[in-house]
Design a protein around this motif. Structure first.
Motif, PDB file in Angstrom:
ATOM      1  N   GLU A   1      12.713  11.152  13.918  1.00 15.63           N
ATOM      2  CA  GLU A   1      11.869   9.999  13.922  1.00 15.63           C
ATOM      3  C   GLU A   1      11.044   9.895  12.815  1.00 15.63           C
ATOM      4  OE1 GLU A   1       9.247   7.683  15.732  1.00 15.63           O
ATOM      5  OE2 GLU A   1      10.795   8.707  17.003  1.00 15.63           O
ATOM      6  N   PRO A   2      11.109   8.363  12.538  1.00 14.11           N
ATOM      7  CA  PRO A   2      10.562   7.956  11.085  1.00 14.11           C
ATOM      8  C   PRO A   2       8.897   8.380  10.928  1.00 14.11           C
ATOM      9  CG  PRO A   2      11.341   6.156  12.487  1.00 14.11           C
ATOM     10  CD  PRO A   2      11.545   7.080  13.359  1.00 14.11           C
TER      11      PRO A   2
ATOM     12  N   SER B   1       0.830  -1.191   0.018  1.00 15.59           N
ATOM     13  CA  SER B   1      -0.019  -0.041   0.028  1.00 15.59           C
ATOM     14  C   SER B   1       0.662   1.372   0.163  1.00 15.59           C
ATOM     15  CB  SER B   1      -0.803   0.074   1.216  1.00 15.59           C
ATOM     16  OG  SER B   1      -0.057   0.377   2.368  1.00 15.59           O
ATOM     17  N   GLY B   2       0.487   2.548  -0.291  1.00 17.08           N
ATOM     18  CA  GLY B   2       0.911   3.549  -0.227  1.00 17.08           C
ATOM     19  C   GLY B   2       1.668   3.888   0.990  1.00 17.08           C
ATOM     20  N   PRO B   3       0.904   3.814   2.067  1.00 16.28           N
ATOM     21  CA  PRO B   3       1.598   4.429   3.357  1.00 16.28           C
ATOM     22  C   PRO B   3       2.873   3.191   4.027  1.00 16.28           C
ATOM     23  CG  PRO B   3      -0.833   4.484   3.421  1.00 16.28           C
ATOM     24  CD  PRO B   3      -0.453   3.913   2.031  1.00 16.28           C
ATOM     25  N   ALA B   4       2.431   2.069   3.465  1.00 15.83           N
ATOM     26  CA  ALA B   4       3.511   1.323   4.102  1.00 15.83           C
ATOM     27  C   ALA B   4       4.817   1.472   3.085  1.00 15.83           C
ATOM     28  CB  ALA B   4       3.107  -0.227   3.627  1.00 15.83           C
ATOM     29  N   VAL B   5       4.475   1.443   1.718  1.00 12.51           N
ATOM     30  CA  VAL B   5       6.041   2.041   1.050  1.00 12.51           C
ATOM     31  C   VAL B   5       6.314   3.532   1.541  1.00 12.51           C
ATOM     32  CG1 VAL B   5       6.595   2.851  -1.399  1.00 12.51           C
ATOM     33  CG2 VAL B   5       5.072   0.671  -1.257  1.00 12.51           C
ATOM     34  N   LEU B   6       5.863   4.172   1.735  1.00  7.81           N
ATOM     35  CA  LEU B   6       6.242   5.694   2.354  1.00  7.81           C
ATOM     36  C   LEU B   6       6.925   5.222   3.809  1.00  7.81           C
ATOM     37  CD1 LEU B   6       3.500   8.100   1.245  1.00  7.81           C
ATOM     38  CD2 LEU B   6       5.604   7.507   0.180  1.00  7.81           C
ATOM     39  N   GLY B   7       6.240   4.427   4.499  1.00  9.56           N
ATOM     40  CA  GLY B   7       6.890   4.000   5.719  1.00  9.56           C
ATOM     41  C   GLY B   7       8.449   3.394   5.525  1.00  9.56           C
ATOM     42  N   GLU B   8       8.472   2.480   4.441  1.00 11.50           N
ATOM     43  CA  GLU B   8       9.744   1.878   4.256  1.00 11.50           C
ATOM     44  C   GLU B   8      11.022   2.964   3.870  1.00 11.50           C
ATOM     45  OE1 GLU B   8       9.811  -1.892   2.330  1.00 11.50           O
ATOM     46  OE2 GLU B   8       8.107  -1.652   2.129  1.00 11.50           O
TER      47      GLU B   8
END
Length: 152
Positions: free
Chosen positions: A39-40, A20-27
């Motif tokens: 802070e990530p 998902s977009g948010p998961a990729v951005l978090g990575e």
């Protein structure tokens, strides 16, 4: 301004796991947060806030999520490749495979816009995008970006 001035090899992720977009951005926020002592979640929230204004998926399998972070000393970026593709609400409605995040200091409009334009310019080349998709690892991806960037 060259891309390698704000993209370091350690910030290249050759196989994003997120679906998902948010998961990729978090990575993509994680390596920058670690390298710069930020802070990530702060970086992720910056990107998510920008996405609320409209997708940064520019089409042709490319997205350039970006935002300004108060207190940041200089431009910084990360790059990631998703082999499966992610629905990032790109303007062409197709999956996104190549993600180039850019973070800029709060008062750096000129540098921020120049960096976005440069990133956009090199990723317009279909042969370059194809070579990135075929790259063996993160080190090769970084070398390809460095080589393509040197042409301009």
């Amino acid at each position: 301004m060259k891309i390698v001035e704000f993209l370091q090899p350690a910030a290249v992720v050759d196989d994003l796991a997120g679906t998902s977009g948010p998961a990729v951005l978090g990575e993509l926020a994680r390596p920058l947060a670690e390298a710069h002592g930020i802070e990530p979640q702060r970086l992720l929230e910056t990107l998510l806030e920008r996405e609320k204004l409209g997708s940064t998926g520019i089409g042709d399998g490319v997205a350039i999520p970006h935002g300004k972070v108060p207190g940041l000393p200089a431009l910084m970026a990360s790059f990631g490749r998703s082999r499966r593709g992610v629905d990032f609400k790109a303007i062409d409605g197709k999956p996104t495979y190549l993600f180039f995040t850019l973070f800029a200091p709060e008062n750096s409009a000129g540098a921020h816009l120049k960096a976005l334009a440069r990133i956009s310019r090199i990723f317009k080349n279909p042969a370059f995008r194809d070579s990135i998709m075929k790259a063996a690892d993160a080190a090769e991806i970084f070398r390809l970006i460095e080589t393509e960037d040197a042409k301009y």
